[in-house]
Scaffold this motif. Structure first.
Motif, PDB file in Angstrom:
ATOM      1  N   PRO A   1      42.857  32.892  42.384  1.00 59.50           N
ATOM      2  CA  PRO A   1      43.561  32.537  43.540  1.00 59.50           C
ATOM      3  C   PRO A   1      44.169  34.244  44.096  1.00 59.50           C
ATOM      4  N   LEU A   2      44.102  34.439  45.200  1.00 58.93           N
ATOM      5  CA  LEU A   2      44.510  35.569  45.766  1.00 58.93           C
ATOM      6  C   LEU A   2      45.375  35.296  47.279  1.00 58.93           C
ATOM      7  N   VAL A   3      46.529  35.681  47.469  1.00 56.39           N
ATOM      8  CA  VAL A   3      47.315  35.523  48.605  1.00 56.39           C
ATOM      9  C   VAL A   3      47.515  37.065  49.223  1.00 56.39           C
ATOM     10  N   LEU A   4      47.092  37.069  50.448  1.00 54.28           N
ATOM     11  CA  LEU A   4      47.536  38.515  51.241  1.00 54.28           C
ATOM     12  C   LEU A   4      48.760  38.054  52.145  1.00 54.28           C
ATOM     13  N   CYS A   5      49.740  38.553  52.009  1.00 51.49           N
ATOM     14  CA  CYS A   5      51.045  38.410  52.639  1.00 51.49           C
ATOM     15  C   CYS A   5      51.232  39.567  53.541  1.00 51.49           C
ATOM     16  N   LEU A   6      50.923  39.419  54.948  1.00 50.93           N
ATOM     17  CA  LEU A   6      50.798  40.448  55.803  1.00 50.93           C
ATOM     18  C   LEU A   6      51.691  40.479  56.656  1.00 50.93           C
ATOM     19  N   ASP A   7      52.497  41.676  56.896  1.00 51.12           N
ATOM     20  CA  ASP A   7      53.397  41.871  58.048  1.00 51.12           C
ATOM     21  C   ASP A   7      52.698  42.290  59.414  1.00 51.12           C
ATOM     22  N   THR A   8      52.795  41.198  60.386  1.00 52.08           N
ATOM     23  CA  THR A   8      52.486  41.570  61.727  1.00 52.08           C
ATOM     24  C   THR A   8      53.254  41.381  62.741  1.00 52.08           C
ATOM     25  N   SER A   9      54.394  41.866  62.618  1.00 55.26           N
ATOM     26  CA  SER A   9      55.655  41.965  63.427  1.00 55.26           C
ATOM     27  C   SER A   9      55.337  43.242  64.344  1.00 55.26           C
ATOM     28  N   MET A  10      56.242  43.413  65.245  1.00 55.53           N
ATOM     29  CA  MET A  10      56.251  44.476  66.441  1.00 55.53           C
ATOM     30  C   MET A  10      55.906  45.836  66.002  1.00 55.53           C
ATOM     31  N   SER A  11      56.530  46.056  64.841  1.00 59.53           N
ATOM     32  CA  SER A  11      56.375  47.438  64.259  1.00 59.53           C
ATOM     33  C   SER A  11      55.212  47.960  63.884  1.00 59.53           C
TER      34      SER A  11
ATOM     35  N   LEU B 182      33.297  39.369  42.176  1.00 61.61           N
ATOM     36  CA  LEU B 182      34.497  38.801  43.100  1.00 61.61           C
ATOM     37  C   LEU B 182      34.147  37.381  43.890  1.00 61.61           C
ATOM     38  N   THR B 183      32.871  37.642  44.139  1.00 57.58           N
ATOM     39  CA  THR B 183      32.216  36.333  44.777  1.00 57.58           C
ATOM     40  C   THR B 183      32.385  35.181  44.154  1.00 57.58           C
ATOM     41  N   ASN B 184      32.122  35.296  42.840  1.00 60.47           N
ATOM     42  CA  ASN B 184      32.004  34.032  42.084  1.00 60.47           C
ATOM     43  C   ASN B 184      33.373  33.378  41.431  1.00 60.47           C
ATOM     44  N   SER B 185      34.321  34.225  41.763  1.00 66.82           N
ATOM     45  CA  SER B 185      35.765  33.755  41.268  1.00 66.82           C
ATOM     46  C   SER B 185      37.005  34.018  42.195  1.00 66.82           C
ATOM     47  N   VAL B 186      36.905  34.800  43.000  1.00 68.56           N
ATOM     48  CA  VAL B 186      38.008  35.202  43.841  1.00 68.56           C
ATOM     49  C   VAL B 186      38.137  34.113  45.073  1.00 68.56           C
ATOM     50  N   GLU B 187      39.341  33.719  45.608  1.00 66.01           N
ATOM     51  CA  GLU B 187      39.521  32.587  46.666  1.00 66.01           C
ATOM     52  C   GLU B 187      40.638  33.045  47.200  1.00 66.01           C
ATOM     53  N   VAL B 188      40.599  33.185  48.757  1.00 63.62           N
ATOM     54  CA  VAL B 188      41.643  33.856  49.276  1.00 63.62           C
ATOM     55  C   VAL B 188      42.558  32.991  50.363  1.00 63.62           C
ATOM     56  N   ALA B 189      43.529  33.336  50.387  1.00 61.92           N
ATOM     57  CA  ALA B 189      44.322  32.811  51.790  1.00 61.92           C
ATOM     58  C   ALA B 189      45.023  33.919  52.253  1.00 61.92           C
TER      59      ALA B 189
ATOM     60  N   PHE C 291      42.860  28.221  50.660  1.00 64.42           N
ATOM     61  CA  PHE C 291      42.045  29.132  49.947  1.00 64.42           C
ATOM     62  C   PHE C 291      40.510  28.987  50.166  1.00 64.42           C
ATOM     63  N   VAL C 292      39.746  30.282  50.566  1.00 59.53           N
ATOM     64  CA  VAL C 292      38.592  30.356  50.728  1.00 59.53           C
ATOM     65  C   VAL C 292      37.798  31.121  49.964  1.00 59.53           C
ATOM     66  N   ALA C 293      36.529  30.640  49.392  1.00 51.63           N
ATOM     67  CA  ALA C 293      36.097  31.330  48.350  1.00 51.63           C
ATOM     68  C   ALA C 293      35.539  32.794  49.054  1.00 51.63           C
ATOM     69  N   ALA C 294      35.445  33.890  48.058  1.00 54.45           N
ATOM     70  CA  ALA C 294      35.252  35.055  48.718  1.00 54.45           C
ATOM     71  C   ALA C 294      33.762  35.186  49.302  1.00 54.45           C
ATOM     72  N   HIS C 295      32.839  34.563  48.855  1.00 56.80           N
ATOM     73  CA  HIS C 295      31.600  34.649  49.465  1.00 56.80           C
ATOM     74  C   HIS C 295      31.375  33.935  51.000  1.00 56.80           C
ATOM     75  N   SER C 296      32.314  33.231  51.194  1.00 56.12           N
ATOM     76  CA  SER C 296      32.271  32.712  52.555  1.00 56.12           C
ATOM     77  C   SER C 296      33.794  33.081  53.372  1.00 56.12           C
TER      78      SER C 296
ATOM     79  N   LEU D 124      39.152  25.613  35.916  1.00 51.80           N
ATOM     80  CA  LEU D 124      40.005  26.708  35.598  1.00 51.80           C
ATOM     81  C   LEU D 124      40.450  27.700  36.430  1.00 51.80           C
ATOM     82  N   TYR D 125      41.615  28.393  36.277  1.00 55.06           N
ATOM     83  CA  TYR D 125      42.042  29.323  36.931  1.00 55.06           C
ATOM     84  C   TYR D 125      42.544  30.328  36.157  1.00 55.06           C
ATOM     85  N   TYR D 126      42.664  31.529  36.680  1.00 55.74           N
ATOM     86  CA  TYR D 126      43.575  32.719  36.352  1.00 55.74           C
ATOM     87  C   TYR D 126      44.789  32.783  37.198  1.00 55.74           C
ATOM     88  N   ARG D 127      45.790  33.730  36.182  1.00 61.15           N
ATOM     89  CA  ARG D 127      46.990  33.779  37.238  1.00 61.15           C
ATOM     90  C   ARG D 127      46.840  34.340  38.353  1.00 61.15           C
ATOM     91  N   PRO D 128      47.238  33.533  39.361  1.00 60.89           N
ATOM     92  CA  PRO D 128      47.043  33.857  40.788  1.00 60.89           C
ATOM     93  C   PRO D 128      47.920  35.191  41.286  1.00 60.89           C
TER      94      PRO D 128
END
Length: 253
Positions: free
Chosen positions: A26-36, A62-69, A96-101, A139-143
């Motif tokens: 599991p991989l979470v991108l936490c993105l700043d989208t403020s006015m700056s 990455l396609t076979n393991s990573v899932e992104v939110a 979370f969405v699998a990397a391949h999609s 199974l999962y690795y440390r997010p």
């Protein structure tokens, strides 16, 4: 059963192994989208995300393991995205969405910098996802969570705030217990005060960078996500991060 501090061996809950024997990352991108982040910065971020989508889909590991939110903080609220869709429940483990999609949304910059709320959301999201994976026998690795920001935390009215200090004990405890790995990246010439925030929330993996090297940041996250099965413990992540922060030009190729 191995605890979440195990670096090279995934967690086993039973004999179910998803997606061609690949454990989940599991991989979470936490993105700043403020006015700056308006104008050129958000354009560069959107371009980097689209390029990253291509990279994820073309890298077999990455396609076979990573899932992104995605978690974004801008406008007047924090949003959790499942691909290009904003979810009603910010802690929905189905984000979370699998990397391949995986597909990235087109982000817009506006409003305030609700960083504290975004960090809490990212932690809740990871916790919910791990519960779902365990219950499904996966199974999962440390997010991993990657915070990218060019500013300082504000309240809902846009005033600078120290409320981020309230979340530091939680983040410190969770990282010490190896519940997730948190990267905090300051971009755009973030201020020394902003760097203080990053250092407090991610003592081991924080960086204050000039410009907006989103492409390199995402490449670094891919390298880190792909390092889980190399068997070198925490040292491999420290090496990847040190290479990124000291030799960012090397990530252009």
């Amino acid at each position: 059963m191995r605890d979440e501090g195990s670096h090279s061996v995934p967690l086993y809950y039973n004999d179910i192994v998803p997606d061609g024997n690949a454990q989940r990352q599991p991989l979470v991108l936490c993105l700043d989208t403020s006015m700056s982040m308006a104008d050129a910065p958000i354009d560069m971020l959107n371009k980097a995300l689209q390029e990253w989508v291509v990279q994820l889909r073309s890298d077999i590991n990455l396609t076979n393991s990573v899932e992104v939110a995605l978690v974004t903080f801008g406008g007047q609220r924090v949003c959790t995205w499942k691909g290009t869709t904003v979810l009603a429940d910010a802690a929905d483990p189905n984000a979370f969405v699998a990397a391949h999609s995986f597909s990235a949304p087109h982000l817009q910059a506006s409003g305030v910098t609700l960083m504290t709320e975004a960090l809490r959301t990212a932690v809740d999201l990871v916790t919910a996802r791990k519960t779902m994976l365990r219950e499904a026998g996966h199974l999962y690795y440390r997010p991993q969570i990657c915070l990218i920001t060019d500013g300082q935390p504000t309240d809902g009215q846009g005033h600078l705030t120290d409320d981020w200090r309230q979340v530091v004990p939680l983040l410190a405890d969770q990282q010490q217990k190896k519940k997730f790995r948190l990267f905090a990246i300051g971009v755009g010439g973030i201020s020394p005060r902003g760097e203080e925030v990053l250092r407090a929330i991610a003592p081991k993996y924080y960086a204050r960078l000039q410009g907006f090297p989103f492409r390199q940041v995402l490449q670094m996250m891919s390298a880190s996500a792909g390092a889980q099965d190399k068997g070198d413990g925490e040292e491999i992540y420290e090496k990847i991060f040190a290479r990124f922060t000291t030799q960012r030009s090397a990530w252009n190729g």
